[in-house]
Design an enzyme around this catalytic site. Structure first.
Site, PDB file in Angstrom:
ATOM      1  CD  GLN A  95      -1.053  -0.329   3.733  1.00  0.00           C
ATOM      2  OE1 GLN A  95      -1.017   0.576   4.570  1.00  0.00           O
ATOM      3  NE2 GLN A  95      -1.862  -1.359   3.830  1.00  0.00           N
ATOM      4  CG  HIS A 172       4.045   1.292   3.563  1.00  0.00           C
ATOM      5  ND1 HIS A 172       3.522   2.374   2.896  1.00  0.00           N
ATOM      6  CD2 HIS A 172       3.170   1.019   4.554  1.00  0.00           C
ATOM      7  CE1 HIS A 172       2.399   2.747   3.472  1.00  0.00           C
ATOM      8  NE2 HIS A 172       2.144   1.929   4.481  1.00  0.00           N
ATOM      9  NE  ARG A 192      -6.036  -3.766   0.546  1.00  0.00           N
ATOM     10  CZ  ARG A 192      -7.323  -3.673   0.903  1.00  0.00           C
ATOM     11  NH1 ARG A 192      -8.265  -3.814   0.011  1.00  0.00           N
ATOM     12  NH2 ARG A 192      -7.658  -3.437   2.153  1.00  0.00           N
TER      13      ARG A 192
HETATM   14 ZN    ZN Z   1       0.659   2.214   6.059  1.00  0.00          ZN
END
Ligand code: ZN
Length: 312
Positions: A95, A172, A192
């Site tokens: 995400q 990340h 996402r």
């Molecule tokens: Zn996050």
């Protein structure tokens, strides 16, 4: 005000969660897939209650609304921080978060999200996703459209005690076998990018590809942690990061040490051992807030804490 304000965590079941919040922290968790402990939160999806003291049974959001003097009269509609402990038994989706300006424009005035992770514990071969390998936006778009996830996503090995600052625009993900303490801006806006093609109730979870491409920084740049150490009495204070939203330190107490607080407020999370603050007992898993004007305080015992402070 000179009162230690303890908060009661709220727990969240997640498809990727496990049982370490019970096994390691002795919390009474709701199920075998408990992924998140919202340790200090005033978010409507998990608004912590005060435990004991003058404000017993009040929500943190109520203190923020009605007793702003506890927070040094700081501005803002919502309590600025959210502290979580995350037990990732399986991989979380990959995400990215927007910054305040992008969130304000595209998410009805919401805040962006800067967050940071302190690795409390992890499997020996644990890894984490931070960053990507695309040099330009065009290359990023191409790699995403061609589903070249392994070429795109940057996966790095981690160990207990590592610390990462995740600024907006950073790709990340926490991977399985990792227990972390997270300090973040109080925001829920997450785009996402990739969910390993997993299904939840027979369907893939929603992705936000266009918004992700909008906000991902190219090329990726790491933000280094500061990690300077200072001996204060019987404690070592290790500075981890300062940014516009928070300042995070790690305290290792072995004996007794006196500190002074200059911030609008500070949040403390006991992540190991036991001890006392000004004679009040503390144990692993306790989370508390020192309000504005608390002044000097004494920590004693044999314990490890993470502090998240804001508002000078
Ligand atoms: Zn996050």
């Amino acid at each position: 005000m000179h009162e230690v304000i303890f908060l009661k965590p709220v727990f969240k079941e997640m498809i990727w969660g496990g049982t370490r919040l019970r096994d390691d922290f002795c919390y009474d968790i709701p199920g075998e897939r408990t992924g998140e402990c919202w340790a200090v939160s005033a978010h409507p999806n998990g608004d912590c209650l005060v435990r004991g003291g003058s404000f017993d049974g009040k929500h943190l959001s109520e203190l923020w609304k009605e007793k702003r003097e506890l927070f040094g009269g700081m501005g803002g509609d919502v309590f600025p921080l959210l502290i979580k402990i995350i037990d990732a038994k399986a991989d979380l989706s990959i995400q990215v978060h927007p910054d305040d300006a992008y969130a304000k424009e595209h998410e009805n005035g919401a805040l962006g999200k800067t967050e940071c992770w302190y690795i409390l514990d992890c499997d020996e071969d644990a890894k984490i996703v931070i960053g990507h390998h695309a040099e330009t936006k065009e290359e990023l778009r191409q790699m995403i459209e061609q589903k070249r996830w392994n070429d795109l996503i940057r996966v790095i090995p981690i160990k207990k005690g590592d610390f990462f600052q995740i600024v907006p625009g950073t790709v990340h993900a926490i991977k399985g076998g990792t227990l972390i303490l997270e300090t973040q801006q109080n925001s829920d806006i997450t785009y996402r990018l990739y969910d390993y093609d997993r299904l939840q109730d027979g369907k893939p979870r929603e992705l936000h590809i266009e918004k992700s491409i909008d906000v991902i920084g190219c090329p990726h740049k790491d933000v280094g942690a500061e990690r300077t150490k200072q001996q204060i009495g019987g404690a070592v204070k290790e500075h981890l990061i300062s940014c516009a939203y928070y300042s995070v330190d790690r305290l290792e107490v072995k004996g007794e040490a006196d500190f002074a607080m200059n911030e609008a407020f500070c949040i403390f999370s006991v992540v190991g051992g036991a001890g006392e603050i000004d004679g009040i007992k503390l144990t692993k898993g306790d989370h508390f807030l020192l309000p504005s004007g608390y002044g000097s305080y004494r920590l004693s015992g044999d314990m490890e804490l993470i502090t998240s402070c804001t508002g000078n």
